[in-house]
Design an enzyme around this catalytic site. Structure first.
Site, short mmCIF file in Angstrom:
data_model
loop_
_atom_site.label_atom_id
_atom_site.label_comp_id
_atom_site.label_asym_id
_atom_site.label_seq_id
_atom_site.Cartn_x
_atom_site.Cartn_y
_atom_site.Cartn_z
N LYS A 4 -1.11 -1.15 15.76
CA LYS A 4 -1.38 -2.22 14.81
C LYS A 4 -2.02 -1.59 13.57
O LYS A 4 -2.58 -0.49 13.63
CB LYS A 4 -2.35 -3.24 15.41
CG LYS A 4 -2.27 -4.63 14.77
CD LYS A 4 -1.07 -5.41 15.26
CE LYS A 4 -1.10 -6.83 14.74
NZ LYS A 4 0.02 -7.64 15.24
N GLY A 45 -4.70 -24.21 13.11
CA GLY A 45 -4.07 -23.22 12.24
C GLY A 45 -2.62 -23.61 11.99
O GLY A 45 -1.90 -23.94 12.93
N LEU A 46 -2.20 -23.55 10.74
CA LEU A 46 -0.86 -24.03 10.38
C LEU A 46 -0.12 -23.02 9.51
O LEU A 46 0.48 -23.37 8.49
CB LEU A 46 -0.96 -25.39 9.67
CG LEU A 46 -1.52 -26.53 10.52
CD1 LEU A 46 -1.78 -27.76 9.66
CD2 LEU A 46 -0.57 -26.86 11.67
N GLY A 47 -0.15 -21.76 9.93
CA GLY A 47 0.63 -20.74 9.25
C GLY A 47 2.11 -20.90 9.54
O GLY A 47 2.55 -21.90 10.11
N ALA A 48 2.88 -19.88 9.20
CA ALA A 48 4.33 -19.96 9.33
C ALA A 48 4.76 -20.21 10.77
O ALA A 48 5.65 -21.03 11.03
CB ALA A 48 4.97 -18.67 8.81
N VAL A 49 4.15 -19.52 11.72
CA VAL A 49 4.53 -19.70 13.13
C VAL A 49 4.13 -21.09 13.61
O VAL A 49 4.92 -21.79 14.25
CB VAL A 49 3.89 -18.62 14.02
CG1 VAL A 49 4.18 -18.91 15.49
CG2 VAL A 49 4.40 -17.24 13.64
N ALA A 50 2.91 -21.50 13.29
CA ALA A 50 2.43 -22.80 13.75
C ALA A 50 3.24 -23.94 13.15
O ALA A 50 3.47 -24.97 13.79
CB ALA A 50 0.96 -22.97 13.43
N TYR A 51 3.68 -23.77 11.92
CA TYR A 51 4.53 -24.79 11.30
C TYR A 51 5.81 -24.94 12.11
O TYR A 51 6.24 -26.07 12.43
CB TYR A 51 4.87 -24.42 9.86
CG TYR A 51 5.92 -25.33 9.25
CD1 TYR A 51 5.58 -26.57 8.75
CD2 TYR A 51 7.27 -24.94 9.22
CE1 TYR A 51 6.54 -27.43 8.22
CE2 TYR A 51 8.24 -25.78 8.70
CZ TYR A 51 7.88 -27.02 8.20
OH TYR A 51 8.84 -27.86 7.69
#
Length: 346
Positions: free
Chosen positions: A80, A177-183
């Site tokens: 990482k 959390g509402l990032g790209a994945v969560a969206y």
């Protein structure tokens, strides 16, 4: 700043501190293991309060990638990287090209990809200086939809194990959390008929999900106290801790965030409470699985990648069954499964 005596160090093969005065780059690359193949894991850009926090984060994430790639049956080791700074201020082509030069110096022991605050466009700028990047535009591209799919299927697997069915119609899900994945996850959940309760530090992200999926917005801290069926941590890590666990009413915890348990003992606390926890690096492996198919000699195949991602459902089902039969927390079972695969090979 001590490194070797940190619990998170866990015999990392290599930790590299990178800097470039001209671009302002300050970064850390951690290679945990190359036993199953070159270390692969995304690059995160974050404004850490202090350097020690960045070291702690990259070491935990790197080890997590070793286990994630093993359980996903990928010929990758774990690594990482983190770039330190405010994404709104420091992003530039010079910065990413400087980082690409540091990747090149590692000679292929570590391949980077996108992660928090890094886009495929940023990765393409790294690519101008190195071939040791994955998730390229025109190939596997944005991994977020695949991570979202795997997380959604993981929620269904967990609900099936806990309640005997996987029909999510009317099921209340709190998404943190509402990032790209969560969206993408919210889209899947909405289409499955789930009731969404959401929070994020970005009001625009909240407004989008409320508008498109009929979600109910709640406060950042309020998310822990909701009377819901599923809690889906999809922000940064360590949200399952001594303060939050007593407040949770959900019987299933399944989300796409990394390092959700603040400490290993919190997994056992959840088990004792009768809460089914989907180990984070198992449920959120869809993105790295998709990236793997970019490396295939015959070229990227979306259908093959999707089928592999769908296997996350079966892997979690196996972990849940072993957890129940062996009376161990699910994250311990997942670690043991990863260790078995690393020891025996793919």
């Amino acid at each position: 700043m001590a490194v070797f005596n940190q619990v998170e160090f866990d015999n990392h093969e290599q930790v590299v501190f990178c800097a470039d005065e001209a671009s302002g780059l300050r970064a850390i690359i951690a290679v945990h293991s190359t036993k199953l193949g070159p270390a692969v894991g995304g690059c995160r850009l974050w404004d850490y309060a202090k350097d020690e926090d960045a070291v702690y984060d990259v070491l935990r994430l790197s080890k997590g990638m070793t286990y994630k790639n093993a359980v996903a049956r990928l010929p990758f080791g774990g690594g990482k990287s983190v770039i330190i700074g405010d994404a709104k201020e420091i992003k530039s082509e010079a910065l990413f090209r400087a980082f690409g030069k540091h990747l090149e110096r590692l000679g292929g022991s570590y391949y980077s990809a996108e992660d928090v605050n890094i886009t495929t466009g940023d990765v393409m700028m790294m690519h101008k200086e190195t071939n040791y990047v994955l998730g390229l535009e025109g190939k596997s591209g944005n991994p977020s939809p695949f991570t979202a799919l795997g997380t959604f299927l993981g929620i269904k697997a967990a609900y099936q194990h806990k309640h005997g069915h996987q029909d999510l119609a009317g099921v209340k899900v709190a998404v943190q959390g509402l990032g790209a994945v969560a969206y993408g996850l919210c889209k899947h959940l909405h289409e499955a008929g789930a009731q969404l309760f959401v929070t994020d530090i970005n009001q625009a992200s909240i407004d989008r999900v409320v508008s498109e999926f009929g979600a109910t917005a709640v406060g950042i801290d309020e998310i822990y106290d909701l009377d819901v069926d599923v809690y889906a941590p999809c922000a940064l890590g360590a949200t399952l801790n001594d303060n939050t666990i007593p407040r949770l009413k959900a019987t299933v915890i399944a989300g796409c965030a990394n390092n959700q348990l603040a400490e290993s003992r919190h997994g056992e606390i959840l088990r004792e409470k009768g809460v089914l926890y989907a180990p984070d690096y198992v449920i959120n492996a869809g993105g790295i699985i998709n990236v793997y198919y970019e490396t295939k000699p015959e070229g990227y195949n979306k259908e093959q990648a999707t089928k592999h991602v769908e296997g996350i459902y079966d892997t979690l089902t196996e972990i849940f069954a072993r957890s129940e039969s062996e009376q161990k927390s699910t994250h311990i079972i997942a670690d043991e499964l990863a260790q078995e695969i690393i020891a025996q090979g793919l």
